[in-house]
Design a protein around this motif. Sequence first.
Motif, short mmCIF file in Angstrom:
data_model
loop_
_atom_site.label_atom_id
_atom_site.label_comp_id
_atom_site.label_asym_id
_atom_site.label_seq_id
_atom_site.Cartn_x
_atom_site.Cartn_y
_atom_site.Cartn_z
N GLY A 505 0.64 -1.29 -0.16
CA GLY A 505 0.09 -0.03 0.12
C GLY A 505 0.82 1.13 -0.08
N ARG A 506 2.09 1.03 -0.46
CA ARG A 506 2.92 2.42 -0.42
C ARG A 506 2.74 3.02 -1.93
NH1 ARG A 506 2.58 3.51 3.74
NH2 ARG A 506 1.39 1.81 4.13
N ARG A 507 3.35 4.06 -1.62
CA ARG A 507 3.06 4.98 -3.03
C ARG A 507 4.14 4.77 -3.97
NH1 ARG A 507 2.87 11.87 -2.38
NH2 ARG A 507 2.20 12.23 -4.61
N ALA A 508 3.82 4.75 -5.19
CA ALA A 508 4.72 4.37 -6.20
C ALA A 508 5.75 5.48 -6.36
CB ALA A 508 4.03 3.97 -7.51
N GLU A 530 13.02 1.42 -5.82
CA GLU A 530 11.63 1.94 -6.65
C GLU A 530 10.75 1.12 -5.78
OE1 GLU A 530 11.38 4.20 -9.07
OE2 GLU A 530 13.48 4.87 -8.97
N VAL A 531 9.48 1.86 -5.96
CA VAL A 531 8.15 0.94 -5.75
C VAL A 531 7.18 1.21 -6.91
CG1 VAL A 531 6.06 0.95 -4.35
CG2 VAL A 531 8.33 1.39 -3.09
N PRO A 533 3.80 0.27 -9.27
CA PRO A 533 2.23 0.49 -9.23
C PRO A 533 1.72 -0.28 -8.22
CG PRO A 533 2.83 -0.20 -11.30
CD PRO A 533 4.28 0.07 -10.70
N GLU A 534 1.98 -1.53 -8.07
CA GLU A 534 1.44 -2.47 -6.95
C GLU A 534 1.65 -2.05 -5.61
OE1 GLU A 534 5.57 -3.71 -6.70
OE2 GLU A 534 4.44 -2.96 -8.52
N GLY A 535 2.54 -1.14 -5.27
CA GLY A 535 2.81 -0.37 -3.86
C GLY A 535 3.42 -1.50 -2.81
N ALA A 536 4.15 -2.13 -3.39
CA ALA A 536 4.98 -3.00 -2.50
C ALA A 536 6.49 -2.50 -2.04
CB ALA A 536 5.19 -4.21 -2.92
N LEU A 537 6.67 -2.04 -1.10
CA LEU A 537 8.09 -1.39 -0.43
C LEU A 537 8.90 -2.66 0.08
CD1 LEU A 537 10.09 0.69 0.08
CD2 LEU A 537 8.92 1.09 2.38
#
Length: 558
Positions: A505-508, A530-531, A533-537
Amino acid sequence: MMPVDLGTTVAEVAWVAPSPRLEWGFELHDVDGNPFEAEIDGWIERPDGERFAAPAFFDGDAVWRIRFTPEQSGVYRLAGVTRRTSSGRHELEAALQTPAAYGVRQAPAPGFVRRLASDPSRFGLDGTRPWYPFGMNVAWHAEDQFPLCFARMSEAGMNWSRVWMVHWAGLNLDWFMRGDKLGQLDLEVARRWDRIIESAEQHNIRFQLVLQHHGQVSTFVNSNWHDHPWSRARGGFLAHPAEFFTHPRALELTRRKYRYIVARWGYSPAVMAWELFNEVEYTNGYLGAKVKRWIDHFVDLGQHFAGADGHAVAEWHAEMAALLRSVDVHRHLVTTSAAEPNHPLWESMDYLQGHCYRHDMLSAVSAIPDGADPERPFFWGEIGDHNMAYPDKADGRYTRAMLWAGLMSGAAGAAQIWAWDRVEALDLYRDFAAAAAFIRAGDFAGRRLTRQPVQVEPAPGTAATAGPFAMAVADDERVAGWAYHGLGVHHPGEEAVRGRLTLRGRRAGRWRVDWLSTGEPAVLDGCELEVGPEGALVLETPDIRRDVAFVARWLEER
């Protein structure tokens, strides 16, 4: 009211951090009887011409004083002195010992703690500058130790504490006022508090001033009732501890004392809040109301629970909070401490605090309890490992673990360590300095960080009990977390573990990640990643033998 002419001399006052209080001193020779019963007000004229009543306090002989912290530049004048009685306000002739007027240059905001105007579930200095309380309790100490302790705390980046008005440390204003002294206050104790508050101001520590503690009116937990000056056994007027909350004489004496406290120390931004009670749930009035109904079926404990009434405890809190607010021109926050966050007594409090002594402290202090009002600030005001069986208490390892877990709840403040004596004895201030650096890096004051799930994948071959384990708080652009060795957090000498941490749920976009030491304020390593578009850090931990912290900051979209 037609003010008495008290003169027009102006003394220029340079602003001296942190609290350039204005103080007017004057003699009153027509106050008969007990001076602590007299309601004396000074009428202060602000630079804009507005006048308001500020409570005065008795300081020995015929001397009275008014203290006030200016919030704007210009001239402040003491325009008159009055006494409030049942028939109204009456003018008094005052012989000034100080100038009647002070000129204040360039007065910045003094920094009183309020609920943050933009988010009332958080704190702010003067309501506008976000502030995150972080420190430890210093409930009592030898007087000469407070400055040393506050200095060490400030050096380590702490800004919060909590100090009790206890008789065993010479900090209770009326405990030894017995017999014909009942209703008077101890001025030597008051001057001791002057020095404590001035030391807190000097070291930028804001503390909760705890007015009552449970043992005073409890026969069950840490009882001091056997020596209470208001107990009939000691020549007083209370037959049972629970009557403290309802007896007219007790209420009147308490109101007078609280008015004096506000008059003498309400000027100071170092007082974060007036805390009405420490752990009121252990008083006979509160505890008795909960258990009397069923315990009387088994044994007669009426001598303990006589007069117990849970509604009376809530009403007492409401009345005393209203009294404090009615005389406090600087509008300090009012709180208390009690176990049940949904008890009616909280309705009159500005913020909630709990105390936490559980068997699994890391889980407990990293969460906000059910029932806490989300619209008001909450934090753990005391935490400790007293109920835990871990053998590592003596080396401070678990104190550090609780300190870090207590930053992971998303509360309005840190979970505050109780055992200041352990911190001092083991010199754990470097652990606090590391946590303070982490709080700054995570911008805990300026952001509403909330608890976030962390998916942990241990490196192959790692024992399940070793972990690593991880917790984190975050908003859209910041993640602050703590990862720890499941065994090494308790015991030295464990083999290092590694793992992969995933926060969804992280910002891309592009992020900066820094790994921070938990034992000193230092950055261990860092990188950018890089994060998508799926939002995974996704973070790869360094070797962890004990624990490590991390802060991830969103930089830009890609």
